[in-house]
Design a protein around this motif. Structure first.
Motif, PDB file in Angstrom:
ATOM      1  N   HIS A 151       0.870  -1.184   0.000  1.00 41.68           N
ATOM      2  CA  HIS A 151       0.000   0.000   0.000  1.00 41.68           C
ATOM      3  C   HIS A 151       0.901   1.227   0.000  1.00 41.68           C
ATOM      4  O   HIS A 151       1.469   1.596   1.020  1.00 41.68           O
ATOM      5  N   ASN A 168      -6.071   5.406   9.004  1.00 47.28           N
ATOM      6  CA  ASN A 168      -6.721   5.912   7.791  1.00 47.28           C
ATOM      7  C   ASN A 168      -6.302   5.123   6.551  1.00 47.28           C
ATOM      8  O   ASN A 168      -7.081   4.996   5.611  1.00 47.28           O
ATOM      9  N   SER A 169      -5.066   4.598   6.521  1.00 45.49           N
ATOM     10  CA  SER A 169      -4.591   3.882   5.330  1.00 45.49           C
ATOM     11  C   SER A 169      -4.622   2.370   5.522  1.00 45.49           C
ATOM     12  O   SER A 169      -5.296   1.637   4.794  1.00 45.49           O
TER      13      SER A 169
HETATM   14  C1  ISE Z   1      -7.176   7.514   1.693  1.00 48.10           C
HETATM   15  O1  ISE Z   1      -8.147   8.055   2.553  1.00 48.10           O
HETATM   16  C2  ISE Z   1      -7.691   6.291   1.016  1.00 48.10           C
HETATM   17  O2  ISE Z   1      -8.734   5.763   1.317  1.00 48.10           O
HETATM   18  C3  ISE Z   1      -6.720   5.661   0.105  1.00 48.10           C
HETATM   19  O3  ISE Z   1      -7.254   4.545  -0.533  1.00 48.10           O
HETATM   20  C4  ISE Z   1      -5.484   5.300   0.877  1.00 48.10           C
HETATM   21  O4  ISE Z   1      -4.524   4.756   0.012  1.00 48.10           O
HETATM   22  C5  ISE Z   1      -4.900   6.534   1.563  1.00 48.10           C
HETATM   23  O5  ISE Z   1      -3.763   6.162   2.282  1.00 48.10           O
HETATM   24  C6  ISE Z   1      -5.941   7.142   2.483  1.00 48.10           C
HETATM   25  O6  ISE Z   1      -5.410   8.295   3.094  1.00 48.10           O
END
Ligand code: ISE
Length: 324
Positions: A151, A168-169
């Motif tokens: 990721h 969040n990720s």
């Molecule tokens: C973002 O909010 C997401 O949902 C992305 O898919 C993710 O890769 C990112 O790190 C997040 O901040």
């Protein structure tokens, strides 16, 4: 009758949800948008009503269902308001900013006795992840033993703070790994690279499978999500996320997007269609409030364990019958 949907928050994700509702979703349309910045809201409204107070949008008579795409810290309060009004809600991940708040939402939904919350873990609607899950279900690669996840983001958004690389990720990998494997995570370990990045997380499931994840939020070159599921008799991995390859200046290849929207555009579309269908039919779709709670609980326990330099023995409250 066309479902009247209100979108709260018109940043990157809210604008994309609004666009999908205007251009690509049968059986629904954009009825309202809310943002603290009315100019930004008006720019995506396309004739829909504009609110600056999200609670007014939720209460509005002309809104049947809600999409929450405002900052993470607002999700809990706004999702509660949707439950109070009995309005179905597609809430962007994470379900809430803390596990306690996510659990309170689960409890409120259980008290209501019906599922109104879908959490925006859109990877469940991505065609590549769908094929990988199918390979497990149809036995094509034998019993899963290992899942490798990568990721990478080009750079952290300016609103990233604290443990957001996890809350969040990495929450995406928690959710998609549970969904791909049909397993629960029992234990997790985490180490950080030089200067704190990337993070390497290893989780072990209740079936003994290993889930490894690189979380690299400032990977510079672009947005890159990859996964390979390893089974006893084969593996299934994502192919390059591109429709074309270019030959130029002595190179062959494809570009990388700067953020997640182009990579997951089809998943976002399918997710919205599933949400609208689920409201029409009264049958839940996608990640539930329970799934949202699990992802946030694991991320929070992992962040705590990381801060204390130990492994995390992951603990969840028992799931209510509503989610079985
Ligand atoms: C973002 O909010 C997401 O949902 C992305 O898919 C993710 O890769 C990112 O790190 C997040 O901040």
């Amino acid at each position: 009758m066309s479902l009247r949907v209100g979108v709260i928050g018109t940043g990157v994700m809210g604008a994309e949800h609004a666009r999908i509702l205007c251009e690509e979703t049968r059986g629904a349309h954009l009825a309202a948008v809310a943002d603290t910045d009315p100019g930004r809201a008006a720019a995506v409204a396309d004739g829909a009503a504009v609110f600056t107070d999200p609670l007014e949008l939720i209460a509005a008579k002309g809104v049947d269902a809600v999409v929450i795409a405002s900052p993470d810290v607002t999700h809990g309060t706004l999702a509660h308001a949707c439950l109070e009004r009995g309005k179905p809600v597609l809430c962007e991940k994470p379900l809430a900013a803390t596990t306690a708040e996510a659990l309170a939402l689960v409890e409120a939904e259980v008290a209501l006795g019906r599922r109104l919350i879908q959490v925006g873990y859109m990877r469940r609607f991505d065609p590549a992840y769908g094929e990988m899950r199918e390979a497990r279900l149809n036995g094509a690669i034998g019993a899963p033993v290992l899942l490798h996840n990568i990721h990478r983001n080009a750079q952290a958004p300016e609103w990233f703070t604290g443990a957001m690389a996890l809350t969040n990720s990495f929450v995406h990998e928690i959710d998609i790994s549970r969904w791909l494997l049909g397993s629960e995570m029992l234990r997790a370990d985490i180490v950080a690279g030089p200067g704190g990045e990337p993070l390497m997380v290893t989780m072990t499931t209740d079936k003994g499978e290993i889930v490894s994840t690189e979380v690299f939020i400032n990977a510079a070159y672009g947005y890159h999500v990859h996964a390979e599921l390893v089974g006893r008799s084969g593996t299934v991995a994502m192919a390059a996320p591109a429709l074309t390859a270019t030959n130029r200046a002595g190179t062959h290849g494809h570009g990388w997007p700067n953020d997640w929207v182009p990579r997951f555009r089809e998943a976002y579309r399918r997710q919205m269609r599933a949400f609208v269908r689920s409201v029409e039919r009264g049958e839940p779709a996608g990640a539930s409030a329970w799934d949202g709670y699990v992802a946030s609980a694991i991320a929070e326990q992992l962040a705590q364990a990381f801060a204390e330099g130990r492994s995390a023995e992951l603990r969840l409250v028992p799931a209510a019958d509503l989610y079985r």
